[in-house]
Design a protein around this motif. Structure first.
Motif, short mmCIF file in Angstrom:
data_model
loop_
_atom_site.label_atom_id
_atom_site.label_comp_id
_atom_site.label_asym_id
_atom_site.label_seq_id
_atom_site.Cartn_x
_atom_site.Cartn_y
_atom_site.Cartn_z
N SER A 133 15.65 -96.73 -49.89
CA SER A 133 14.65 -96.77 -49.85
C SER A 133 14.16 -98.00 -50.14
CB SER A 133 13.59 -95.61 -51.22
OG SER A 133 14.20 -95.43 -51.80
N SER A 134 14.81 -98.78 -50.72
CA SER A 134 14.15 -100.44 -51.32
C SER A 134 13.40 -100.64 -49.99
CB SER A 134 15.46 -101.06 -51.75
OG SER A 134 15.25 -102.21 -52.34
N GLN A 135 12.48 -101.61 -50.36
CA GLN A 135 12.24 -102.86 -49.18
C GLN A 135 12.05 -104.41 -49.91
OE1 GLN A 135 10.15 -101.16 -46.88
NE2 GLN A 135 10.23 -99.22 -47.75
N LEU A 136 13.26 -103.56 -50.21
CA LEU A 136 13.66 -105.12 -50.98
C LEU A 136 14.85 -106.11 -50.14
CD1 LEU A 136 13.73 -105.22 -54.43
CD2 LEU A 136 11.94 -106.89 -53.35
N THR A 137 14.60 -107.20 -48.93
CA THR A 137 15.10 -107.65 -48.50
C THR A 137 17.20 -108.23 -49.28
OG1 THR A 137 15.14 -109.74 -48.00
CG2 THR A 137 14.15 -108.20 -46.46
N THR A 138 16.79 -108.20 -50.11
CA THR A 138 18.06 -108.34 -51.63
C THR A 138 18.87 -107.60 -51.62
OG1 THR A 138 16.70 -108.50 -53.21
CG2 THR A 138 17.94 -110.58 -52.90
N ASP A 139 18.15 -106.17 -51.36
CA ASP A 139 19.46 -104.46 -51.45
C ASP A 139 19.10 -104.09 -50.27
OD1 ASP A 139 17.98 -104.76 -54.02
OD2 ASP A 139 17.21 -103.28 -54.06
N VAL A 140 18.68 -104.42 -49.27
CA VAL A 140 19.29 -103.76 -48.34
C VAL A 140 18.25 -104.78 -46.61
CG1 VAL A 140 19.07 -101.96 -48.60
CG2 VAL A 140 16.95 -102.58 -48.23
N TYR A 141 19.52 -105.22 -45.43
CA TYR A 141 18.92 -105.81 -44.64
C TYR A 141 19.45 -105.38 -43.34
CZ TYR A 141 17.83 -110.54 -42.03
OH TYR A 141 17.44 -110.99 -40.85
N PRO A 142 18.84 -104.82 -42.67
CA PRO A 142 17.80 -105.91 -42.17
C PRO A 142 16.21 -104.63 -42.15
CG PRO A 142 18.52 -104.88 -40.19
CD PRO A 142 19.09 -105.41 -40.90
N PHE A 143 17.03 -103.48 -42.69
CA PHE A 143 15.83 -102.14 -43.39
C PHE A 143 17.25 -101.31 -44.45
CE2 PHE A 143 16.50 -102.30 -38.55
CZ PHE A 143 17.75 -101.15 -38.71
N ASN A 144 16.43 -100.08 -44.91
CA ASN A 144 17.09 -99.45 -45.80
C ASN A 144 17.40 -98.17 -44.49
OD1 ASN A 144 14.45 -97.36 -44.88
ND2 ASN A 144 13.93 -98.42 -46.84
N VAL A 145 18.10 -97.19 -45.58
CA VAL A 145 19.02 -96.25 -44.63
C VAL A 145 17.95 -95.35 -43.93
CG1 VAL A 145 19.78 -94.63 -45.16
CG2 VAL A 145 20.79 -95.94 -46.14
N LYS A 146 16.60 -94.83 -44.69
CA LYS A 146 15.90 -94.40 -44.25
C LYS A 146 14.99 -94.30 -43.00
CE LYS A 146 11.33 -92.05 -46.23
NZ LYS A 146 9.99 -92.21 -46.79
N ARG A 147 15.27 -95.98 -43.01
CA ARG A 147 14.39 -96.09 -41.81
C ARG A 147 15.34 -96.61 -41.00
NH1 ARG A 147 12.91 -101.67 -39.52
NH2 ARG A 147 11.83 -101.34 -37.15
N LEU A 148 16.33 -96.92 -40.96
CA LEU A 148 17.75 -96.15 -40.15
C LEU A 148 17.58 -95.31 -39.38
CD1 LEU A 148 20.18 -97.97 -38.31
CD2 LEU A 148 21.29 -97.13 -40.80
N ALA A 149 17.51 -94.31 -40.00
CA ALA A 149 17.72 -92.72 -39.58
C ALA A 149 15.80 -91.87 -39.11
CB ALA A 149 17.19 -91.35 -41.04
N SER A 150 15.65 -92.96 -39.14
CA SER A 150 14.36 -92.90 -38.12
C SER A 150 13.86 -92.96 -37.09
CB SER A 150 12.69 -92.74 -38.92
OG SER A 150 12.67 -94.50 -38.86
N LEU A 151 15.16 -94.67 -36.34
CA LEU A 151 15.53 -94.90 -35.48
C LEU A 151 15.72 -94.16 -34.33
CD1 LEU A 151 17.23 -98.09 -36.49
CD2 LEU A 151 14.72 -97.92 -35.75
N SER A 152 14.44 -94.00 -33.35
CA SER A 152 15.17 -93.35 -32.18
C SER A 152 16.39 -93.85 -31.27
CB SER A 152 14.22 -93.84 -30.87
OG SER A 152 14.79 -93.40 -29.97
N SER A 153 17.31 -92.79 -30.65
CA SER A 153 19.11 -92.72 -30.39
C SER A 153 18.70 -93.22 -28.64
CB SER A 153 19.86 -91.89 -30.90
OG SER A 153 18.81 -90.93 -30.29
#
Length: 77
Positions: free
Chosen positions: A55-75
């Motif tokens: 869930s982090s919004q910091l690019t120093t933690d996750v880049y280009p986006f967090n796992v929550k956003r990755l899981a929500s991407l369309s396949s």
């Protein structure tokens, strides 16, 4: 985490090992330690890493986006 510079158990003095000393009891409260032995993080440490990766919004933690956003991407490709 309260203790980040030592492990929860006594480290073996055998050369080439980072495991706990055989026959020595580990700490009673592992949640206070960052590491169980010289190489393995404790469950508390893993939980913190996972929460930040998810869930982090910091690019120093996750880049280009967090796992929550990755899981929500369309396949749909």
């Amino acid at each position: 985490l309260k203790i980040i510079n030592e492990s929860c158990c006594a480290i073996s003095t055998l050369i080439g090992t980072a495991a706990c000393e055989e026959g020595v009891e580990p700490c009673l409260d592992r949640s206070r330690f960052a590491y169980y032995d010289a190489m393995h993080p404790t469950e508390t440490t893993y939980k913190q890493i996972c929460e930040r990766a998810y869930s982090s919004q910091l690019t120093t933690d996750v880049y280009p986006f967090n796992v929550k956003r990755l899981a929500s991407l369309s396949s749909d490709i």
